[in-house]
Design a protein around this motif. Structure first.
Motif, PDB file in Angstrom:
ATOM      1  N   GLY A 399       1.154  -1.048   0.475  1.00  0.00           N
ATOM      2  CA  GLY A 399       0.166  -0.142  -0.097  1.00  0.00           C
ATOM      3  C   GLY A 399       0.862   1.622  -0.123  1.00  0.00           C
ATOM      4  N   ASN A 400       2.200   1.301  -0.051  1.00  0.00           N
ATOM      5  CA  ASN A 400       2.106   1.619  -0.568  1.00  0.00           C
ATOM      6  C   ASN A 400       4.268   2.078  -0.724  1.00  0.00           C
ATOM      7  N   ILE A 401       5.116   2.883  -1.392  1.00  0.00           N
ATOM      8  CA  ILE A 401       6.103   2.922  -2.056  1.00  0.00           C
ATOM      9  C   ILE A 401       7.031   4.350  -1.074  1.00  0.00           C
ATOM     10  N   ASP A 402       8.198   3.978  -0.478  1.00  0.00           N
ATOM     11  CA  ASP A 402       8.911   5.026   0.424  1.00  0.00           C
ATOM     12  C   ASP A 402       7.664   6.320   0.693  1.00  0.00           C
ATOM     13  N   GLY A 403       6.719   5.614   1.672  1.00  0.00           N
ATOM     14  CA  GLY A 403       5.914   6.100   2.090  1.00  0.00           C
ATOM     15  C   GLY A 403       4.965   7.268   1.477  1.00  0.00           C
ATOM     16  N   GLU A 404       5.071   6.871   0.022  1.00  0.00           N
ATOM     17  CA  GLU A 404       3.616   7.126  -1.258  1.00  0.00           C
ATOM     18  C   GLU A 404       2.735   6.326  -0.721  1.00  0.00           C
ATOM     19  N   ILE A 405       1.505   6.748  -0.498  1.00  0.00           N
ATOM     20  CA  ILE A 405       0.446   6.002  -0.644  1.00  0.00           C
ATOM     21  C   ILE A 405      -0.007   5.464  -1.984  1.00  0.00           C
ATOM     22  N   ILE A 406      -0.603   4.221  -1.903  1.00  0.00           N
ATOM     23  CA  ILE A 406      -0.719   3.367  -3.338  1.00  0.00           C
ATOM     24  C   ILE A 406      -2.417   3.481  -3.213  1.00  0.00           C
ATOM     25  N   PRO A 407      -3.206   4.157  -3.923  1.00  0.00           N
ATOM     26  CA  PRO A 407      -4.381   4.334  -3.555  1.00  0.00           C
ATOM     27  C   PRO A 407      -5.708   2.658  -4.036  1.00  0.00           C
ATOM     28  N   LEU A 408      -4.926   1.886  -3.124  1.00  0.00           N
ATOM     29  CA  LEU A 408      -5.570  -0.104  -3.644  1.00  0.00           C
ATOM     30  C   LEU A 408      -6.912   0.474  -3.228  1.00  0.00           C
ATOM     31  N   ASN A 409      -7.707  -0.682  -4.309  1.00  0.00           N
ATOM     32  CA  ASN A 409      -8.846  -0.201  -4.029  1.00  0.00           C
ATOM     33  C   ASN A 409      -9.514  -2.028  -4.332  1.00  0.00           C
ATOM     34  N   ASP A 410      -9.468  -2.657  -3.291  1.00  0.00           N
ATOM     35  CA  ASP A 410     -10.270  -3.884  -2.787  1.00  0.00           C
ATOM     36  C   ASP A 410     -11.066  -4.047  -1.662  1.00  0.00           C
ATOM     37  N   ASP A 411     -11.375  -5.361  -2.161  1.00  0.00           N
ATOM     38  CA  ASP A 411     -12.227  -6.525  -0.705  1.00  0.00           C
ATOM     39  C   ASP A 411     -11.378  -5.452   0.548  1.00  0.00           C
ATOM     40  N   LYS A 412     -12.373  -4.439   1.435  1.00  0.00           N
ATOM     41  CA  LYS A 412     -11.137  -4.297   2.711  1.00  0.00           C
ATOM     42  C   LYS A 412     -10.480  -5.116   3.806  1.00  0.00           C
ATOM     43  N   ASP A 413     -11.858  -6.499   3.589  1.00  0.00           N
ATOM     44  CA  ASP A 413     -10.823  -7.378   4.415  1.00  0.00           C
ATOM     45  C   ASP A 413      -8.806  -8.101   4.105  1.00  0.00           C
ATOM     46  N   ILE A 414      -9.137  -8.134   2.885  1.00  0.00           N
ATOM     47  CA  ILE A 414      -8.055  -8.500   2.175  1.00  0.00           C
ATOM     48  C   ILE A 414      -7.092  -6.945   2.023  1.00  0.00           C
ATOM     49  N   ALA A 416      -7.061  -4.953   4.503  1.00  0.00           N
ATOM     50  CA  ALA A 416      -6.369  -4.865   5.990  1.00  0.00           C
ATOM     51  C   ALA A 416      -5.846  -5.978   6.127  1.00  0.00           C
ATOM     52  N   ASN A 417      -5.700  -7.604   6.197  1.00  0.00           N
ATOM     53  CA  ASN A 417      -5.022  -8.300   6.206  1.00  0.00           C
ATOM     54  C   ASN A 417      -3.556  -7.945   5.089  1.00  0.00           C
ATOM     55  N   PHE A 418      -3.355  -7.929   4.509  1.00  0.00           N
ATOM     56  CA  PHE A 418      -1.665  -7.204   3.672  1.00  0.00           C
ATOM     57  C   PHE A 418      -0.908  -6.239   4.463  1.00  0.00           C
ATOM     58  N   SER A 419      -2.154  -5.476   4.883  1.00  0.00           N
ATOM     59  CA  SER A 419      -1.522  -4.223   5.888  1.00  0.00           C
ATOM     60  C   SER A 419      -0.805  -4.853   6.880  1.00  0.00           C
TER      61      SER A 419
END
Ligand SMILES: NC(=O)c1ccc[n+]([C@@H]2O[C@H](COP(=O)([O-])OP(=O)(O)OC[C@H]3O[C@@H](n4cnc5c(N)ncnc54)[C@H](O)[C@@H]3O)[C@@H](O)[C@H]2O)c1
Ligand SMILES: O=P(O)(O)OC[C@@H](O)[C@@H](O)[C@H](O)[C@H](O)CO
Length: 481
Positions: A399-414, A416-419
């Motif tokens: 969800g981020n590259i060197d502090g820059e947020i990647i605006p991901l869009n997927d199921d919220k549980d997915i 949260a799991n990755f994060s």
């Protein structure tokens, strides 16, 4: 001035099509095809658009009297093609969440003959909470109720069945929709005669659609409206190329004669090969490309294929690791792939990687994983570029590259799991990458199977994760070129 029927004059047609979905794709594709048939006097029908979920664009569509501007741009046989047209095939939109009776009333229209839908890959499913009474949450639930209303109103008239042409990018979309409707009939305990009417007097067609539609040109809209001379909040942009493969008996073609004019609509007996070719090569390339190219620093498909390293990566992925897994004649596959790469290079459209990234986990499962698994089965070795793409996807979902947020869009549980996973392990332990790879690859909810059972896959993904994390994508990509 806002775009409306005051802006341009349009012909009024009978309402013959009920369409679930008001999204960019249908407006740039099916609605344009019907508009073209109307212009050529071979269809003479308009579309009632139903908003499938609570949030949507139907009120905007009605404010514009169903009108919107479509820009189509591309290269055809070496020549630049560019068109800008106000599409007038939509008569009105209905939001069933606020106007359910208006929605059901359309079932009583004797001219209604076609159902078209595009509710994304998640729209065709059986919703256990859907009941006959009130409004149904799912698209199949709403449609079942509508069809039952029609059946009752016309007392089971065998000539009042519908031709149903779903456009969702799921395999055998028509069969799947029909199967869910039949299940709902059982769950709701509706009469057998209705079931018989659905089976024998409604035609569910499997279809495959193809047109790249980046959608609303948000970043250039002011300039576009200025040029148009009116304000259009539903402008759509798409490529010129289009293909609609419809698996249907020959009488359907007579009623929907799009193939008679200069439109690439094919009626076939079996659409399987068209689907596999398109989903594995075009969509598979898109989905494999997105995390790699985004992490590399690029933002559009064209910039990606034009870049020396990423362009080579995606070309090699298609030709070395996707095409060898397909069973169609090689020359045909090569031609299709070359045409796809040319379409990706289309200089007239901006297709943002981030919009393709939507729901990338399920897309990887349906569009890329089958190639990866077939490759392993055929060659007994791992396809390095597809595995690299999988590792890049897992990294992208940090969800981020060197502090820059990647605006991901997927199921919220997915998400949260990755994060959680990335936050827990970071690079703090020696075996972090292997734990992350193993946790994700073993999650059957994502892939249907436990991918850690594939020899060497977890280790290779962990290795790629480590070099992407420690060296950055610009260096890491060299590993697979
Ligand atoms: N954009 C393209 O290039 C393109 C090309 C071919 C196929 N497609 C397919 O079309 C789909 C929609 O693309 P789009 O560009 O029109 O997107 P969009 O966001 O403009 O439209 C999405 C539509 O799907 C509906 N929807 C979303 N979630 C739903 C759900 N759970 N149940 C019912 N309806 C739901 C929305 O109401 C909306 O009408 C994609 O999923 C894709 O499979 C798109
Ligand atoms: O529209 P999606 O989100 O299902 O997939 C993104 C792209 O791969 C897709 O839109 C293609 O551009 C399209 O399928 C081409 O016909």
């Amino acid at each position: 001035m806002n775009l409306s029927k005051e802006t341009i004059s349009t012909t009024k047609y009978k309402e013959r099509v009920l369409q679930f979905g008001e999204g960019n794709f249908l407006r740039a594709f099916a609605d344009w095809i019907i508009h073209k048939m109307n212009q050529d006097d071979i269809f003479n029908g308009s579309i009632v658009v139903v908003q499938p979920i609570e949030e949507g664009l139907v009120s905007t569509l009605n404010e514009q009297n169903g009108l919107y501007t479509l820009f189509l741009q591309g290269i055809n046989e070496g020549k630049q093609i560019s068109s800008c047209e106000v599409i007038s095939s939509i008569s009105r939109g209905i939001n069933p969440y606020t106007d359910y009776n208006d929605y059901l009333e359309t079932a009583k229209n004797k001219d209604m003959r076609f159902i078209i839908s595009n509710t994304t890959e998640s729209g065709i499913y059986l919703e256990p909470e859907d009941e006959y009474a009130g409004i149904q949450k799912s698209f199949p639930g709403k449609l079942t109720k509508w069809l039952h209303h029609r059946f009752k109103h016309f007392e089971g008239d065998i000539n009042k069945g519908m031709i149903i042409m779903p456009c969702e990018l799921i395999n055998r979309n028509g069969d799947k929709l029909k199967q869910i409707i039949l299940e709902l009939i059982d769950i709701w305990k509706l009469e057998d005669s209705f079931k018989e009417w659905i089976i024998n007097h409604n035609e569910f067609c499997n279809t495959l659609v193809d047109r790249i539609v980046p959608g609303y040109p948000r970043d250039r809209i002011e300039e576009i409206n200025k040029k148009l001379g009116y304000i259009d909040r539903l402008v759509v942009e798409g490529e010129y190329f289009h293909l609609w493969v419809i698996e249907a008996p020959s009488w359907v073609k007579k009623e929907f004669p799009a193939d008679l004019i200069n439109l690439n609509v094919k009626f076939v007996n079996d659409m399987t090969l068209y689907r596999t070719r398109k989903v594995r090569i075009l969509n598979g390339a898109h989905t494999s490309l997105v995390p790699v190219s985004y992490l590399y620093g690029l933002r559009t498909v064209r910039d990606s294929v034009m870049d020396e390293s990423i362009g080579q990566y995606i070309t090699d992925t298609i030709f070395d690791e996707i095409i060898p897994t397909l069973s169609l004649p090689k020359a045909e596959l090569d031609n299709f792939a070359n045409a796809v790469i040319d379409r990706f290079k289309n200089p007239y459209i901006q297709h943002y990687l981030i919009s393709i990234a939507l729901n990338s986990i399920s897309k990887y499962k349906t569009r890329v994983l089958p190639s990866l698994l077939s490759y392993i089965e055929d060659k007994n070795e791992l396809p390095q570029k597809l595995v690299f793409s999988l590792a890049s996807l897992i990294y992208f979902y940090k969800g981020n590259i060197d502090g820059e947020i990647i605006p991901l869009n997927d199921d919220k549980d997915i998400l949260a799991n990755f994060s959680n996973l990335w936050n827990t392990y970071k690079a703090s332990q020696e075996d972090s990458y292997e734990i992350i790879a193993s946790t994700i690859l073993s999650n059957k909810a994502y892939w249907d199977i436990d991918l850690t059972r594939i020899n060497g896959l977890k280790e290779l993904v962990a290795y790629y994760l480590e070099i992407i994390d420690r060296q950055g994508m610009q260096e890491a990509i060299k590993e697979v070129l």
